[in-house]
Scaffold this motif. Structure first.
Motif, short mmCIF file in Angstrom:
data_model
loop_
_atom_site.label_atom_id
_atom_site.label_comp_id
_atom_site.label_asym_id
_atom_site.label_seq_id
_atom_site.Cartn_x
_atom_site.Cartn_y
_atom_site.Cartn_z
N GLU A 191 0.81 -1.21 0.00
CA GLU A 191 0.00 0.00 0.00
C GLU A 191 0.86 1.27 0.00
O GLU A 191 0.46 2.31 -0.49
N HIS A 192 2.02 1.16 0.62
CA HIS A 192 2.91 2.33 0.72
C HIS A 192 4.35 1.93 0.41
O HIS A 192 4.75 0.80 0.65
N GLN B 20 0.85 -5.00 14.21
CA GLN B 20 -0.30 -4.27 13.67
C GLN B 20 -1.42 -4.19 14.71
O GLN B 20 -2.02 -3.14 14.93
N TYR C 154 4.92 2.53 11.33
CA TYR C 154 4.13 2.40 10.10
C TYR C 154 2.65 2.15 10.41
O TYR C 154 1.77 2.86 9.94
N TYR C 155 2.39 1.14 11.22
CA TYR C 155 0.99 0.77 11.47
C TYR C 155 0.24 1.84 12.25
O TYR C 155 -0.97 2.01 12.07
N SER D 206 0.77 5.04 11.98
CA SER D 206 0.49 6.07 10.98
C SER D 206 -0.70 5.67 10.10
O SER D 206 -1.59 6.48 9.83
N VAL D 207 -0.73 4.40 9.68
CA VAL D 207 -1.83 3.92 8.85
C VAL D 207 -3.14 3.96 9.64
O VAL D 207 -4.17 4.43 9.14
N VAL E 243 1.67 8.29 5.11
CA VAL E 243 2.83 7.55 5.62
C VAL E 243 4.13 7.90 4.90
O VAL E 243 5.16 8.18 5.54
#
Ligand code: M6R
Length: 364
Positions: free
Chosen positions: A6-7, A211, A341-342, A344-345, A351
């Motif tokens: 996704e990023h 996550q 990361y997670y 931020s998502v 991100v």
């Protein structure tokens, strides 16, 4: 172009085993480290009396971790400096020093200025750079390239990991040339280095756990990262990853410093993340963490498989495989990158392009 991710950041997190493998393979030939390509001889490695590592941001964090490895494996004193400080600081410089500048882009203004200063002072310079032909790569006496490939996400992951790997190679080679380690130890360290990429894959397999945890902590206001030695250096990087892309206020502290002020900030429900990969330091750091817990903090402990006592001490445990302790930071940093990361998502943020930041900082 995001290869199904996704990023870019997640793609690059997954490219870390390859980035490290490629970087190691570029210098490890037939079981030995070979720096011929960067034109640095064993004679050169023997003559330095001091190392200065100069960089910004995450590259500076690489220096912070490398310092412990270099000093433990060799007899050379190491000083790690922020490039923005080094360039304005009037410090006496050892003329027999090697100045190592570290930069993904090779264009960071402060790092480039620090490199120029070192050259002006006639010090030997070595650049660990990812971008071929960049200003820093062109101007340094010697260049050790990280083979991480292009990094798009502002938050660095694979370049950081490749830089760490390059530093480990330097440390092991310095140690052998200066006869601080035996031939057996040399082979052992090299085989441990070569085992890192596969172990990184293993860490990545556990990403769902992070996550889940990230979703739970996405609304946190303050997070503290603590550790000693190499674990402190990894805490610095973990904290930057989190704040940079999730906008959660976070700080990294050398665990022993908590009781010199910071512990007064601990409140009910606050998250404290402890990095606990160094066996000798485990007890010390966990006891600092437990002091936070008794003041209401929620604890996440990041340690190596085998330290199962952590389950009774912290609220959430994360394990990484064992590797020689000098190099374990390469594995421990991954769950922390994933956490940033997670979070931020989960918060729905941009991100790959966090607010106010640029990939390459070409102004001071
Ligand atoms: O290109 P460089 O390695 O010289 O960049 C240094 C820092 O700007 C960089 O590491 C920055 O801190 C990252 N955004 C951290 O993720």
């Amino acid at each position: 172009e995001k290869a199904g991710f996704e990023h870019f950041m997640m793609k690059e997190i997954h490219e870390q085993p390859k980035a490290v493998r490629d970087t190691l393979n570029s210098v490890v030939k037939d079981g030995r480290i070979d720096f011929k390509e960067m034109q640095i001889s064993d004679e050169d490695l023997n003559k330095y009396e001091q190392i200065y590592i100069v960089a910004c941001g995450s590259a500076w964090h690489v220096g912070m971790a490398a310092q412990y490895v270099l000093e433990d494996l060799t007899d050379i004193p190491v000083r790690v400096e922020l490039a923005s400080e080094f360039r304005y600081r009037k410090m006496p410089l050892n003329q027999k020093a090697l100045v190592i500048v570290v930069s993904q882009s090779g264009e960071t203004a402060d790092t480039l200025a620090a490199l120029r200063l070192a050259k002006e002072k006639k010090l030997a310079t070595l650049a660990i750079v990812n971008v071929v032909g960049s200003s820093i790569a062109r101007e340094a006496d010697h260049v050790l390239y990280t083979l991480a490939g292009p990094e798009i996400s502002v938050a660095t992951t694979k370049a950081y990991s490749a830089q760490l790997a390059a530093m480990y190679c330097l440390a092991v080679q310095f140690a052998r040339v200066r006869e601080k380690i035996t031939e057996e130890q040399y082979s052992f360290y090299i085989s441990e280095l070569l085992s890192i990429p596969e172990k990184m894959e293993k860490v990545l397999e556990d990403k769902e756990r992070i996550q889940w945890f990230a979703a739970k902590y996405a609304n946190a206001h303050d997070v503290f990262f603590v550790g000693r030695g190499i674990d402190y250096a990894i805490s610095l990087e973990g904290s930057l990853k989190l704040k940079e892309i999730s906008y959660i206020h976070s700080e990294a502290y050398a665990a022993g410093e908590l009781k010199h002020g910071t512990i007064s900030l601990i409140e009910q429900g606050m998250l404290v993340i402890g990095v606990l990969t160094q066996d000798e330091l485990y007890e010390k750091t966990i006891s600092n963490m437990l002091e936070c817990k008794s003041r209401g903090a929620y604890l996440m402990g990041l340690t190596t498989y085998g330290h199962y006592e952590v389950e009774d001490q912290v609220n959430f445990a994360v394990y990484v495989p064992k590797v020689d302790e000098h190099f374990v930071g390469s594995l421990a940093v991954i769950p922390l990158q994933l956490l940033g990361y997670y979070v931020s998502v989960a918060k729905g943020l941009d991100v790959d392009k966090p607010r106010n930041l640029a990939k390459s900082v070409t102004v001071e």
